[in-house]
Design a protein around this motif. Structure first.
Motif, PDB file in Angstrom:
ATOM      1  N   PRO A   1      30.945  35.410  39.070  1.00 49.13           N
ATOM      2  CA  PRO A   1      31.962  36.234  38.646  1.00 49.13           C
ATOM      3  C   PRO A   1      32.578  36.953  39.718  1.00 49.13           C
ATOM      4  N   LEU A   2      31.937  37.288  40.835  1.00 58.17           N
ATOM      5  CA  LEU A   2      32.695  37.965  41.678  1.00 58.17           C
ATOM      6  C   LEU A   2      33.720  37.065  42.458  1.00 58.17           C
ATOM      7  N   ILE A   3      33.329  35.760  42.589  1.00 58.83           N
ATOM      8  CA  ILE A   3      34.514  34.927  43.248  1.00 58.83           C
ATOM      9  C   ILE A   3      35.598  34.745  42.444  1.00 58.83           C
ATOM     10  N   GLU A   4      35.285  34.548  41.074  1.00 62.74           N
ATOM     11  CA  GLU A   4      36.303  34.310  40.138  1.00 62.74           C
ATOM     12  C   GLU A   4      37.304  35.686  40.126  1.00 62.74           C
ATOM     13  N   GLU A   5      36.693  36.479  40.086  1.00 59.36           N
ATOM     14  CA  GLU A   5      37.486  38.132  40.226  1.00 59.36           C
ATOM     15  C   GLU A   5      38.400  37.919  41.629  1.00 59.36           C
ATOM     16  N   LEU A   6      37.515  37.656  42.791  1.00 64.66           N
ATOM     17  CA  LEU A   6      38.453  37.667  43.937  1.00 64.66           C
ATOM     18  C   LEU A   6      39.643  36.696  43.990  1.00 64.66           C
ATOM     19  N   VAL A   7      39.339  35.509  43.403  1.00 69.29           N
ATOM     20  CA  VAL A   7      40.361  34.188  43.327  1.00 69.29           C
ATOM     21  C   VAL A   7      41.430  34.671  42.385  1.00 69.29           C
ATOM     22  N   THR A   8      41.251  35.169  41.100  1.00 70.58           N
ATOM     23  CA  THR A   8      42.298  35.717  40.203  1.00 70.58           C
ATOM     24  C   THR A   8      43.054  36.951  40.705  1.00 70.58           C
ATOM     25  N   GLY A   9      42.302  37.754  41.368  1.00 73.17           N
ATOM     26  CA  GLY A   9      42.856  38.993  41.626  1.00 73.17           C
ATOM     27  C   GLY A   9      42.751  40.089  40.712  1.00 73.17           C
ATOM     28  N   SER A  10      41.941  39.619  39.609  1.00 70.26           N
ATOM     29  CA  SER A  10      41.927  40.675  38.354  1.00 70.26           C
ATOM     30  C   SER A  10      40.804  41.672  38.555  1.00 70.26           C
TER      31      SER A  10
END
Lengths: 185, 185
Positions: B172-181
DNA sequence: GTCTATAAAGTGATAGAC
DNA sequence: GTCTATCACTTTATAGAC
């Protein structure tokens, strides 16, 4: 006027400072007693006389500064951790860099770092919710370590930005790890 | 039957394997040509003869395995990155560990790591939204680096859990970093 | 082709002159 | 108290015996 005791203290202090810088720049093995003596404006014999051995000099030079105990609500803890991260990212933590750089080849330095990280990790995990509090706390430590290493040691170019920009990105991650919440999809 | 050329290739291969293991365990400076020769069941002279110098042996042993180009939508990229992380956390990446451990004291190894990380970081950042894509991409790299180091090199005890548990937290952290959300408050 | 013997250089540590 | 000279050791690298 300077007494002999004062003179000695000053020399000792200069040696320690030089040792910190050099251990931080080149690690344990590549830093020689001669180099330390030269930078301190002294000589190898005196370094040995004052500190006994290269090992003991390193032990005094590379002590890990602990962050102190962190307490409060999860939100307060997150704020505190983000602030601590900001401090580590802002200016080069000279004395900690010595231990960090040496830890990968010097077993005792590795123990030192592991001990310091484990202590803080456990102390924080005790105040977090969730079964996997210890793991999440470990990930916070890993993230912090990774950022400090990437910025100060690897000097990754993408991280060469103002501290505020980094904490603006990393802060929410820490908060998420502290609370155990999931981001919105 | 074994020709001389085959014999040589086998010896060379054994030396390279031994070098990878030892550089990964002890770093560059603390690994001696003698140790490599002994573990490979050979002798120092032969090691020098085949590889020229300790430096060249290291260069061949510690090449960084690149992850390959990653393309797709942000979501696909996040999935891909999380999978790559899982792979690095699961089994010890012997050859990469050599470079990682050495990078802090060996300037050339540091360049190698920086080059590999920077390349991937840029390649990914190009496909992400937001002004700070490069920084967020760098944080992903730092997080990955921190986790790999903490688990395999520092051996932080809180991270000694099944790989799935770690990726469940880091994904989830990576996902957050990727999307910028941003996560929910 | 393989291994032994050794050279050349640099290290931490020590003893003793000033 | 401070520094110079040196020891004993280990390292990479090489030359040459088998």
């Amino acid at each position: 006027m300077t007494t002999r005791a004062e003179q000695r203290k000053q020399t000792e202090s200069r040696i320690l400072t030089a040792a910190r810088e050099l251990f931080g720049e080149h690690g344990f093995d590549r830093t020689t007693v001669r180099m330390v003596a030269t930078r301190a404006g002294s000589d190898p014999g005196l370094v040995m006389r004052y500190f006994g051995s290269k090992e003991q000099l390193f032990a005094q030079a590379a002590a890990i500064p602990t962050d102190g105990t962190i307490e409060g609500t999860p939100d307060e803890i997150a704020t505190h951790l983000t602030a601590a991260l900001a401090g580590k990212l802002a200016d080069e933590p000279v004395t900690a860099l010595a231990a960090l750089r040496a830890m990968f080849t010097h077993p005792e330095a590795a123990d030192e770092v592991r001990k310091a990280m484990t202590a803080q990790q456990r102390q924080i995990a005790g105040q977090l919710p969730g079964d996997d509090a210890l793991v999440r706390s470990g990930v916070i430590g890993a993230l912090t370590l990774g950022l400090v290493i990437s910025r100060h040691l690897v000097k990754l170019d993408g991280l060469d930005v103002p501290t505020e920009q980094l904490t603006a990105i990393a802060g929410p991650l820490i908060e998420e790890l502290v609370t155990g919440s999931r981001p919105v999809e």
